[in-house]
Motif scaffolding. Structure first.
Motif, PDB file in Angstrom:
ATOM      1  N   ALA A  43      91.305  32.999 -24.197  1.00 28.64           N
ATOM      2  CA  ALA A  43      90.483  33.896 -23.371  1.00 28.64           C
ATOM      3  C   ALA A  43      89.446  34.658 -24.185  1.00 28.64           C
ATOM      4  N   THR A  44      89.756  35.002 -25.419  1.00 25.86           N
ATOM      5  CA  THR A  44      88.811  35.791 -26.207  1.00 25.86           C
ATOM      6  C   THR A  44      87.826  34.936 -26.992  1.00 25.86           C
ATOM      7  N   ASP A  45      88.202  33.718 -27.378  1.00 30.15           N
ATOM      8  CA  ASP A  45      87.360  32.927 -28.272  1.00 30.15           C
ATOM      9  C   ASP A  45      86.730  31.675 -27.655  1.00 30.15           C
ATOM     10  N   TYR A  46      87.318  31.110 -26.621  1.00 30.68           N
ATOM     11  CA  TYR A  46      86.852  29.803 -26.143  1.00 30.68           C
ATOM     12  C   TYR A  46      86.401  29.791 -24.682  1.00 30.68           C
ATOM     13  N   VAL A  47      87.319  30.037 -23.771  1.00 26.26           N
ATOM     14  CA  VAL A  47      87.018  29.963 -22.344  1.00 26.26           C
ATOM     15  C   VAL A  47      87.344  31.321 -21.716  1.00 26.26           C
ATOM     16  N   PRO A  48      86.336  32.168 -21.536  1.00 21.47           N
ATOM     17  CA  PRO A  48      86.627  33.517 -21.031  1.00 21.47           C
ATOM     18  C   PRO A  48      87.084  33.501 -19.576  1.00 21.47           C
ATOM     19  N   LEU A  49      87.960  34.434 -19.258  1.00 21.62           N
ATOM     20  CA  LEU A  49      88.356  34.671 -17.871  1.00 21.62           C
ATOM     21  C   LEU A  49      87.347  35.657 -17.306  1.00 21.62           C
ATOM     22  N   VAL A  50      86.722  35.314 -16.180  1.00 21.39           N
ATOM     23  CA  VAL A  50      85.608  36.105 -15.655  1.00 21.39           C
ATOM     24  C   VAL A  50      85.988  36.713 -14.307  1.00 21.39           C
ATOM     25  N   GLN A  51      85.554  37.955 -14.110  1.00 22.59           N
ATOM     26  CA  GLN A  51      85.826  38.704 -12.883  1.00 22.59           C
ATOM     27  C   GLN A  51      84.548  39.404 -12.440  1.00 22.59           C
ATOM     28  N   LYS A  52      84.324  39.496 -11.130  1.00 26.59           N
ATOM     29  CA  LYS A  52      83.210  40.272 -10.572  1.00 26.59           C
ATOM     30  C   LYS A  52      83.817  41.443  -9.818  1.00 26.59           C
ATOM     31  N   GLU A  53      83.171  42.599  -9.968  1.00 25.15           N
ATOM     32  CA  GLU A  53      83.685  43.792  -9.316  1.00 25.15           C
ATOM     33  C   GLU A  53      82.528  44.688  -8.905  1.00 25.15           C
ATOM     34  N   LYS A  54      82.633  45.281  -7.714  1.00 28.65           N
ATOM     35  CA  LYS A  54      81.625  46.242  -7.259  1.00 28.65           C
ATOM     36  C   LYS A  54      82.136  47.642  -7.570  1.00 28.65           C
TER      37      LYS A  54
ATOM     38  N   ILE B 245      77.379  56.433 -15.057  1.00 31.81           N
ATOM     39  CA  ILE B 245      78.481  56.147 -15.991  1.00 31.81           C
ATOM     40  C   ILE B 245      79.691  55.598 -15.226  1.00 31.81           C
ATOM     41  N   ILE B 246      80.241  54.498 -15.753  1.00 33.26           N
ATOM     42  CA  ILE B 246      81.478  53.917 -15.218  1.00 33.26           C
ATOM     43  C   ILE B 246      82.502  53.935 -16.345  1.00 33.26           C
ATOM     44  N   ASN B 247      83.607  54.624 -16.136  1.00 32.26           N
ATOM     45  CA  ASN B 247      84.684  54.618 -17.133  1.00 32.26           C
ATOM     46  C   ASN B 247      85.315  53.234 -17.173  1.00 32.26           C
ATOM     47  N   LEU B 248      85.653  52.775 -18.363  1.00 34.50           N
ATOM     48  CA  LEU B 248      86.249  51.438 -18.497  1.00 34.50           C
ATOM     49  C   LEU B 248      87.614  51.362 -17.822  1.00 34.50           C
ATOM     50  N   SER B 249      88.258  52.502 -17.644  1.00 38.15           N
ATOM     51  CA  SER B 249      89.547  52.518 -16.942  1.00 38.15           C
ATOM     52  C   SER B 249      89.373  52.240 -15.448  1.00 38.15           C
ATOM     53  N   SER B 250      88.139  52.281 -14.935  1.00 37.96           N
ATOM     54  CA  SER B 250      87.869  52.003 -13.521  1.00 37.96           C
ATOM     55  C   SER B 250      87.967  50.520 -13.190  1.00 37.96           C
ATOM     56  N   PHE B 251      87.862  49.658 -14.190  1.00 37.83           N
ATOM     57  CA  PHE B 251      87.946  48.222 -13.956  1.00 37.83           C
ATOM     58  C   PHE B 251      89.387  47.829 -13.663  1.00 37.83           C
ATOM     59  N   SER B 252      89.551  46.844 -12.769  1.00 36.40           N
ATOM     60  CA  SER B 252      90.899  46.421 -12.384  1.00 36.40           C
ATOM     61  C   SER B 252      91.588  45.592 -13.463  1.00 36.40           C
ATOM     62  N   LYS B 253      90.819  44.967 -14.342  1.00 36.40           N
ATOM     63  CA  LYS B 253      91.375  44.152 -15.429  1.00 36.40           C
ATOM     64  C   LYS B 253      91.015  44.781 -16.771  1.00 36.40           C
ATOM     65  N   ASP B 254      91.700  44.331 -17.822  1.00 37.52           N
ATOM     66  CA  ASP B 254      91.466  44.838 -19.178  1.00 37.52           C
ATOM     67  C   ASP B 254      90.204  44.185 -19.745  1.00 37.52           C
TER      68      ASP B 254
ATOM     69  N   GLY C 221      73.924  54.272  -8.269  1.00 38.37           N
ATOM     70  CA  GLY C 221      74.094  53.452  -7.072  1.00 38.37           C
ATOM     71  C   GLY C 221      75.089  52.337  -7.320  1.00 38.37           C
ATOM     72  N   GLU C 222      75.497  51.692  -6.233  1.00 31.68           N
ATOM     73  CA  GLU C 222      76.503  50.636  -6.338  1.00 31.68           C
ATOM     74  C   GLU C 222      75.989  49.463  -7.178  1.00 31.68           C
ATOM     75  N   VAL C 223      76.837  48.969  -8.085  1.00 31.92           N
ATOM     76  CA  VAL C 223      76.488  47.826  -8.922  1.00 31.92           C
ATOM     77  C   VAL C 223      77.610  46.793  -8.874  1.00 31.92           C
ATOM     78  N   GLU C 224      77.222  45.545  -9.126  1.00 36.39           N
ATOM     79  CA  GLU C 224      78.208  44.469  -9.252  1.00 36.39           C
ATOM     80  C   GLU C 224      78.261  44.077 -10.719  1.00 36.39           C
ATOM     81  N   VAL C 225      79.446  44.245 -11.319  1.00 30.65           N
ATOM     82  CA  VAL C 225      79.618  43.977 -12.747  1.00 30.65           C
ATOM     83  C   VAL C 225      80.397  42.680 -12.915  1.00 30.65           C
ATOM     84  N   THR C 226      79.847  41.756 -13.692  1.00 32.67           N
ATOM     85  CA  THR C 226      80.546  40.529 -14.064  1.00 32.67           C
ATOM     86  C   THR C 226      80.998  40.705 -15.503  1.00 32.67           C
ATOM     87  N   TYR C 227      82.297  40.527 -15.732  1.00 30.80           N
ATOM     88  CA  TYR C 227      82.845  40.779 -17.060  1.00 30.80           C
ATOM     89  C   TYR C 227      83.970  39.803 -17.388  1.00 30.80           C
TER      90      TYR C 227
END
Length: 189
Positions: free
Chosen positions: A54-65, A72-81, A110-116
């Motif tokens: 997951a960290t070096d080859y094939v990332p696991l990707v998530q989209k979140e609004k 400012i968005i705190n990183l603790s607001s994301f549902s995944k690590d 305003g509302e944003v969609e973050v892909t991470y």
């Protein structure tokens, strides 16, 4: 893919027939304390391999609004690590500028969609199901990685290098782009 199936395949690769006979891996014998420790050891190796993929080859990707507070968005607001931010879009789908800090993400209001990309959750038992890597990484390749980690930890460096080559080759093939190859048009000189 379940942890049990991957560890069964890794046991076949490592010639651990005594573990395949254990009821935890659908065998007929009750596991001894030594065999249970060995299965836990293989499960830890599996977690290391999944994390490496997951960290070096094939990332696991998530989209979140998310809705930032004063940009400012705190990183603790994301549902995944979170591992890395891939893209931020505003509510109209237009790319937005952002800056990642150790504890927060700075972007537009305003509302944003973050892909991470995110770190997979550690497997705790043999019945656990692992995150899918977009169906790109097969069970066999993950089992190669488990055999590699187990061999390295046990000091079997010759075996480990063989499993490492097979594991890395499988991951390179899985992470390769598989779309049409387009060559530039011919031109006149």
């Amino acid at each position: 893919m379940t942890a049990k199936n991957i560890i069964k395949t890794a046991c076949i690769f490592l010639q651990k027939d005594e573990l395949l006979d254990v009821t935890d891996l659908d065998g007929e014998l009750t596991a001894t304390s030594t065999q249970l420790k060995e299965l836990e050891h293989l499960l830890r190796c599996l977690n290391l391999v999944i994390d490496e993929i997951a960290t070096d080859y094939v990332p696991l990707v998530q989209k979140e609004k998310l809705t930032p507070s004063k940009g400012i968005i705190n990183l603790s607001s994301f549902s995944k690590d979170l591992i890395d931010i891939l893209q931020v879009k505003d509510k109209f789908g237009i790319k937005a500028n952002y800056k990642l800090f150790p504890s927060y993400l700075e972007t537009i209001d305003g509302e944003v969609e973050v892909t991470y990309s995110f770190k997979p959750v550690a497997l705790t038992s043999l019945s656990s199901t692992m995150e899918q890597f977009s169906q790109k990484v097969s069970e066999r390749v993950v089992a190669y990685g488990v055999a590699m980690e187990y061999s390295f930890i046990c000091g079997l460096h010759d075996d480990a290098s063989i499993w490492e080559k097979r594991f890395k080759d499988g991951l390179i093939i899985a992470s390769r782009k598989k779309s049409d190859i387009r060559l530039p048009k011919r031109g006149w000189i």
